[in-house]
Scaffold this motif. Structure first.
Motif, PDB file in Angstrom:
ATOM      1  N   MET A   1       1.153  10.643  -3.569  1.00 24.29           N
ATOM      2  CA  MET A   1       0.507   9.656  -2.716  1.00 24.29           C
ATOM      3  C   MET A   1      -0.477  10.361  -1.786  1.00 24.29           C
ATOM      4  O   MET A   1      -0.097  11.224  -1.019  1.00 24.29           O
ATOM      5  CB  MET A   1       1.539   8.923  -1.850  1.00 24.29           C
ATOM      6  N   GLU A   2      -1.706   9.945  -1.867  1.00 18.01           N
ATOM      7  CA  GLU A   2      -2.718  10.528  -1.008  1.00 18.01           C
ATOM      8  C   GLU A   2      -3.167   9.501   0.030  1.00 18.01           C
ATOM      9  O   GLU A   2      -3.714   8.454  -0.307  1.00 18.01           O
ATOM     10  CB  GLU A   2      -3.920  10.997  -1.828  1.00 18.01           C
ATOM     11  N   TYR A   3      -2.899   9.832   1.284  1.00 16.83           N
ATOM     12  CA  TYR A   3      -3.310   8.965   2.381  1.00 16.83           C
ATOM     13  C   TYR A   3      -4.775   9.179   2.705  1.00 16.83           C
ATOM     14  O   TYR A   3      -5.269  10.301   2.663  1.00 16.83           O
ATOM     15  CB  TYR A   3      -2.478   9.247   3.639  1.00 16.83           C
TER      16      TYR A   3
ATOM     17  N   TRP B   1      -8.928 -12.718  10.848  1.00 20.02           N
ATOM     18  CA  TRP B   1      -9.077 -11.322  11.229  1.00 20.02           C
ATOM     19  C   TRP B   1      -7.896 -10.556  10.657  1.00 20.02           C
ATOM     20  O   TRP B   1      -7.028 -11.124  10.002  1.00 20.02           O
ATOM     21  CB  TRP B   1      -9.131 -11.186  12.750  1.00 20.02           C
ATOM     22  N   ASP B   2      -7.843  -9.271  10.945  1.00 24.92           N
ATOM     23  CA  ASP B   2      -6.720  -8.429  10.561  1.00 24.92           C
ATOM     24  C   ASP B   2      -6.132  -7.799  11.808  1.00 24.92           C
ATOM     25  O   ASP B   2      -6.836  -7.589  12.805  1.00 24.92           O
ATOM     26  CB  ASP B   2      -7.162  -7.341   9.578  1.00 24.92           C
ATOM     27  N   VAL B   3      -4.846  -7.480  11.740  1.00 32.19           N
ATOM     28  CA  VAL B   3      -4.160  -6.859  12.867  1.00 32.19           C
ATOM     29  C   VAL B   3      -4.687  -5.445  13.105  1.00 32.19           C
ATOM     30  O   VAL B   3      -4.864  -5.021  14.240  1.00 32.19           O
ATOM     31  CB  VAL B   3      -2.633  -6.832  12.615  1.00 32.19           C
ATOM     32  N   ILE B   4      -4.992  -4.730  12.029  1.00 33.41           N
ATOM     33  CA  ILE B   4      -5.305  -3.301  12.121  1.00 33.41           C
ATOM     34  C   ILE B   4      -6.809  -3.035  12.165  1.00 33.41           C
ATOM     35  O   ILE B   4      -7.566  -3.555  11.342  1.00 33.41           O
ATOM     36  CB  ILE B   4      -4.690  -2.550  10.925  1.00 33.41           C
ATOM     37  N   ALA B   5      -7.208  -2.192  13.108  1.00 34.62           N
ATOM     38  CA  ALA B   5      -8.606  -1.734  13.209  1.00 34.62           C
ATOM     39  C   ALA B   5      -8.829  -0.498  12.344  1.00 34.62           C
ATOM     40  O   ALA B   5      -9.861  -0.359  11.710  1.00 34.62           O
ATOM     41  CB  ALA B   5      -8.967  -1.429  14.659  1.00 34.62           C
ATOM     42  N   ASP B   6      -7.869   0.416  12.344  1.00 32.58           N
ATOM     43  CA  ASP B   6      -7.911   1.568  11.453  1.00 32.58           C
ATOM     44  C   ASP B   6      -6.507   2.105  11.268  1.00 32.58           C
ATOM     45  O   ASP B   6      -5.613   1.856  12.082  1.00 32.58           O
ATOM     46  CB  ASP B   6      -8.875   2.657  11.949  1.00 32.58           C
ATOM     47  N   CYS B   7      -6.320   2.802  10.151  1.00 31.83           N
ATOM     48  CA  CYS B   7      -5.005   3.332   9.821  1.00 31.83           C
ATOM     49  C   CYS B   7      -5.119   4.344   8.697  1.00 31.83           C
ATOM     50  O   CYS B   7      -6.168   4.485   8.071  1.00 31.83           O
ATOM     51  CB  CYS B   7      -4.054   2.207   9.393  1.00 31.83           C
TER      52      CYS B   7
ATOM     53  N   ASP C   1       0.317  -2.064   1.660  1.00 31.14           N
ATOM     54  CA  ASP C   1       0.766  -2.360   3.027  1.00 31.14           C
ATOM     55  C   ASP C   1       1.967  -1.501   3.415  1.00 31.14           C
ATOM     56  O   ASP C   1       2.102  -1.105   4.569  1.00 31.14           O
ATOM     57  CB  ASP C   1       1.144  -3.834   3.169  1.00 31.14           C
ATOM     58  N   SER C   2       2.833  -1.218   2.458  1.00 31.25           N
ATOM     59  CA  SER C   2       4.031  -0.448   2.780  1.00 31.25           C
ATOM     60  C   SER C   2       3.717   1.005   3.140  1.00 31.25           C
ATOM     61  O   SER C   2       4.564   1.692   3.715  1.00 31.25           O
ATOM     62  CB  SER C   2       5.030  -0.504   1.618  1.00 31.25           C
ATOM     63  N   SER C   3       2.512   1.469   2.825  1.00 30.51           N
ATOM     64  CA  SER C   3       2.138   2.851   3.139  1.00 30.51           C
ATOM     65  C   SER C   3       1.439   2.995   4.490  1.00 30.51           C
ATOM     66  O   SER C   3       1.188   4.119   4.933  1.00 30.51           O
ATOM     67  CB  SER C   3       1.222   3.406   2.046  1.00 30.51           C
ATOM     68  N   ILE C   4       1.139   1.898   5.153  1.00 26.25           N
ATOM     69  CA  ILE C   4       0.349   1.939   6.399  1.00 26.25           C
ATOM     70  C   ILE C   4       1.051   2.767   7.474  1.00 26.25           C
ATOM     71  O   ILE C   4       2.239   2.600   7.739  1.00 26.25           O
ATOM     72  CB  ILE C   4       0.089   0.505   6.922  1.00 26.25           C
TER      73      ILE C   4
ATOM     74  N   GLY D   1       4.667 -10.738   5.718  1.00 30.88           N
ATOM     75  CA  GLY D   1       5.598 -10.043   6.600  1.00 30.88           C
ATOM     76  C   GLY D   1       5.021  -8.817   7.271  1.00 30.88           C
ATOM     77  O   GLY D   1       5.327  -8.538   8.434  1.00 30.88           O
ATOM     78  N   THR D   2       4.180  -8.061   6.579  1.00 32.45           N
ATOM     79  CA  THR D   2       3.603  -6.863   7.188  1.00 32.45           C
ATOM     80  C   THR D   2       2.679  -7.233   8.337  1.00 32.45           C
ATOM     81  O   THR D   2       2.756  -6.640   9.420  1.00 32.45           O
ATOM     82  CB  THR D   2       2.857  -6.010   6.146  1.00 32.45           C
TER      83      THR D   2
END
Length: 181
Positions: free
Chosen positions: A1-3, A76-82, A89-92, A117-118
């Motif tokens: 897994m590469e983030y 919109w989305d909850v996340i601005a960056d991650c 989603d499970s890797s965030i 749910g995420t």
């Protein structure tokens, strides 16, 4: 897994008339490529909303924006960056949240809906503040949510967005007035 550390590259869709805010977690790879929300062709978001509002499915970004604004919806989305692996989603991790006051301070948002749910968990962890509108966790429109058919998703979303009509809609497990926080 590469983030990969990724920054959200497109803004929210809303105007001062928006009453309902729908939040995702973070754009998928396809959405980032398309530079707009729910861009994966198998994501059922636009089909579900079209079913809820009894209208044609918008196709272009301009049609999608017009659809949202016409129906007093903000997206919109909850996340601005991650840091994330692909679209998982499970890797965030390593989250910076969007500042919800951008929308909540300008529009008359009555309720907030988390698309899955995420998004719900991330909103509660990073964004929830006293005095904000009620938030409801809805089943995800992602193709990964195979336990919900398009028809069932549309029925559940309609009941949540229009609770005054809930008496005429059959009850689905997990989405009822007691599930709202």
């Amino acid at each position: 897994m590469e983030y990969t550390h990724v920054t959200h590259t497109f803004g929210p869709v809303f105007d001062v008339h928006a009453e309902l805010l729908i939040l995702g977690s973070f754009p998928s790879v396809k959405s980032r490529e398309n530079n707009f929300y729910y861009g994966h062709p198998q994501n059922r978001f636009w089909k579900v909303l079209s079913g809820v509002y009894h209208s044609e499915v918008p196709v272009t970004i301009e049609e999608k924006k017009a659809f949202l604004l016409k129906n007093h919806l903000a997206v919109w989305d909850v996340i601005a960056d991650c840091a994330i692996v692909g679209s998982s989603d499970s890797s965030i991790r390593d989250v910076t949240a969007n500042d919800m006051s951008l929308i909540l301070g300008q529009a008359n948002i009555r309720r907030i809906f988390a698309n899955g749910g995420t998004a719900y968990r991330l909103f509660l962890k990073y964004c929830k503040k006293d005095g904000q509108p009620q938030v409801c966790k809805l089943p995800s429109t992602s193709p990964a949510n195979a336990s919900f058919s398009l028809e069932r998703l549309t029925r559940v979303w309609r009941k949540a967005l229009f609770p005054e009509d809930a008496e005429s809609v059959e009850t689905d497990a997990g989405v009822r007035s007691g599930a709202w926080v």
